[in-house]
Design a protein around this motif. Structure first.
Motif, PDB file in Angstrom:
ATOM      1  N   ILE A  33      26.447  25.396  -1.328  1.00 49.44           N
ATOM      2  CA  ILE A  33      26.510  26.852  -1.530  1.00 49.44           C
ATOM      3  C   ILE A  33      27.947  27.333  -1.560  1.00 49.44           C
ATOM      4  O   ILE A  33      28.342  28.121  -2.433  1.00 49.44           O
ATOM      5  CB  ILE A  33      25.723  27.584  -0.424  1.00 49.44           C
ATOM      6  N   VAL A  34      28.757  26.860  -0.617  1.00 47.85           N
ATOM      7  CA  VAL A  34      30.128  27.371  -0.516  1.00 47.85           C
ATOM      8  C   VAL A  34      30.975  26.911  -1.694  1.00 47.85           C
ATOM      9  O   VAL A  34      31.804  27.668  -2.213  1.00 47.85           O
ATOM     10  CB  VAL A  34      30.761  26.968   0.830  1.00 47.85           C
ATOM     11  N   VAL A  35      30.794  25.685  -2.162  1.00 45.30           N
ATOM     12  CA  VAL A  35      31.562  25.205  -3.319  1.00 45.30           C
ATOM     13  C   VAL A  35      31.193  26.007  -4.564  1.00 45.30           C
ATOM     14  O   VAL A  35      32.074  26.472  -5.303  1.00 45.30           O
ATOM     15  CB  VAL A  35      31.321  23.690  -3.541  1.00 45.30           C
ATOM     16  N   LEU A  36      29.893  26.180  -4.809  1.00 43.28           N
ATOM     17  CA  LEU A  36      29.461  26.952  -5.974  1.00 43.28           C
ATOM     18  C   LEU A  36      29.944  28.394  -5.894  1.00 43.28           C
ATOM     19  O   LEU A  36      30.386  28.970  -6.891  1.00 43.28           O
ATOM     20  CB  LEU A  36      27.936  26.914  -6.087  1.00 43.28           C
ATOM     21  N   ALA A  37      29.869  28.984  -4.693  1.00 41.51           N
ATOM     22  CA  ALA A  37      30.248  30.388  -4.533  1.00 41.51           C
ATOM     23  C   ALA A  37      31.745  30.581  -4.703  1.00 41.51           C
ATOM     24  O   ALA A  37      32.186  31.484  -5.427  1.00 41.51           O
ATOM     25  CB  ALA A  37      29.789  30.904  -3.170  1.00 41.51           C
ATOM     26  N   VAL A 290      25.026  32.465  -7.163  1.00 46.81           N
ATOM     27  CA  VAL A 290      24.156  32.682  -8.327  1.00 46.81           C
ATOM     28  C   VAL A 290      24.841  33.530  -9.396  1.00 46.81           C
ATOM     29  O   VAL A 290      24.728  33.251 -10.598  1.00 46.81           O
ATOM     30  CB  VAL A 290      22.835  33.329  -7.885  1.00 46.81           C
ATOM     31  N   ASN A 291      25.564  34.571  -8.972  1.00 50.56           N
ATOM     32  CA  ASN A 291      26.126  35.527  -9.936  1.00 50.56           C
ATOM     33  C   ASN A 291      27.023  34.880 -10.990  1.00 50.56           C
ATOM     34  O   ASN A 291      26.830  35.112 -12.196  1.00 50.56           O
ATOM     35  CB  ASN A 291      26.874  36.627  -9.198  1.00 50.56           C
ATOM     36  N   PRO A 292      28.041  34.078 -10.614  1.00 53.34           N
ATOM     37  CA  PRO A 292      28.885  33.460 -11.648  1.00 53.34           C
ATOM     38  C   PRO A 292      28.111  32.547 -12.584  1.00 53.34           C
ATOM     39  O   PRO A 292      28.410  32.475 -13.783  1.00 53.34           O
ATOM     40  CB  PRO A 292      29.906  32.660 -10.826  1.00 53.34           C
TER      41      PRO A 292
END
Length: 313
Positions: A33-37, A290-292
């Motif tokens: 989650i943190v890497v993607l965010a 999710v947004n990006p």
């Protein structure tokens, strides 16, 4: 009856004494989650910067949302990742107070920005072009974003008065709940005000835009609109669909988090299962990742900007 202090100790022990598979699952989920965010929101900021010569009004709101998402991921899940690995809070009291305040600020600011995005789409699609251009100047947009930031700062104050404590279930610092019935309004009223301001606004704007789109497509079917008008409106509808998809993703991710927090406040701290509490940091910050991804999948201009950023063009 088990006291709140005993429930707290039991949850602290549960965090420390997890089985290896649980540590791996929780820490891996937090890492993904943190890497993607973080990476996704950095790329989104750079993409918006690349649009500076053709930047639209809604990009300012998207940029503000991106900053609040990045801050939330940095403060919430990066720390949660460390805590899920070592099984306790290692950062001290001062960091706990700072993190707690900024988590509430970022969550409130994100929700307000989504409401502003919904209002922007409402005026863009439903109202006349002259009305939209009169209201949505660069100055007015920046004032609205600043007002959202100021409101978010005031939103934190009632929680800060109660102090922030590390919560082993939420693996972050949240407002301490004493169990005193006299403090319930202090904690619940800010939630009530925030949700009453934002959720009805988003629902109203979504409904009005949906109805406007139906009317427009009926007119297109009857060929009563000029081709250029049809093309322009279709482009705006496409943008609207993306922004409202982001709004729906926010509601899906954050409604469980708000529900857990309100139930926890009413029923008493540490009254829920530890894995239920994990919904707050994990589903909440998953929205920041999710947004990006949604912008990349649905908007060609963002995909091109991402590609240029990766290639250092």
């Amino acid at each position: 009856m088990i006291s709140p202090s005993e429930r707290k100790k039991g949850m602290d022990d549960a965090l420390k004494n997890r089985e290896a598979w649980s540590v791996i699952l929780e820490s891996t989920s937090a890492l993904v989650i943190v890497v993607l965010a973080l990476v996704g929101n950095i790329f989104l900021c750079l993409a918006i910067y690349r649009f500076r010569t053709r930047r639209k009004i809604e990009h300012y709101y998207i940029f503000a949302l991106t900053i609040s998402d990045f801050l939330l991921a940095l403060l919430c899940v990066v720390i949660a990742f460390v805590v899920t690995i070592i099984g306790h809070w290692p950062f001290g009291e001062t960091v706990c107070q700072i993190q707690g305040a900024l988590i509430y600020f970022s969550a409130c600011f994100s929700l307000l920005n989504l409401s502003l995005i919904a209002l922007n789409r409402y005026f863009k699609i439903v109202k006349s072009a002259s009305t939209y251009q009169k209201i949505y100047t660069r100055k007015h947009v920046l004032i609205s974003i600043t007002t959202g930031a100021v409101f978010s700062a005031f939103f934190v104050i009632p929680f800060g008065l109660q102090k922030f404590c590390f919560h082993a279930g939420k693996v972050n610092c949240f407002v301490c709940k004493s169990g005193d019935q006299n403090t319930l309004p202090i904690i619940l009223v800010p939630y009530f005000i925030l949700l009453v301001i934002t959720y009805p606004v988003m629902a109203f704007c979504s409904l009005k835009v949906f109805l406007k789109n139906r009317v427009h497509f009926a007119q297109v079917a009857e060929s009563s609109l000029h081709h250029d008008d049809q093309k322009l409106f279709a482009a705006e509808v496409k943008v609207t669909k993306v922004l409202f998809a982001i709004l729906i993703a926010f509601l899906i991710c954050w409604t469980p988090a708000f529900t857990v927090e309100i139930l926890d406040t009413i029923r008493g701290d540490y009254s829920l299962q530890r894995h239920v509490y994990l919904l707050m940091p994990y589903t909440g910050v998953a929205n920041c990742a999710v947004n990006p991804i949604m912008y990349c999948l649905t908007q060609k201009q963002f995909r091109e900007a991402y590609k240029k950023t990766v290639c250092c063009e």
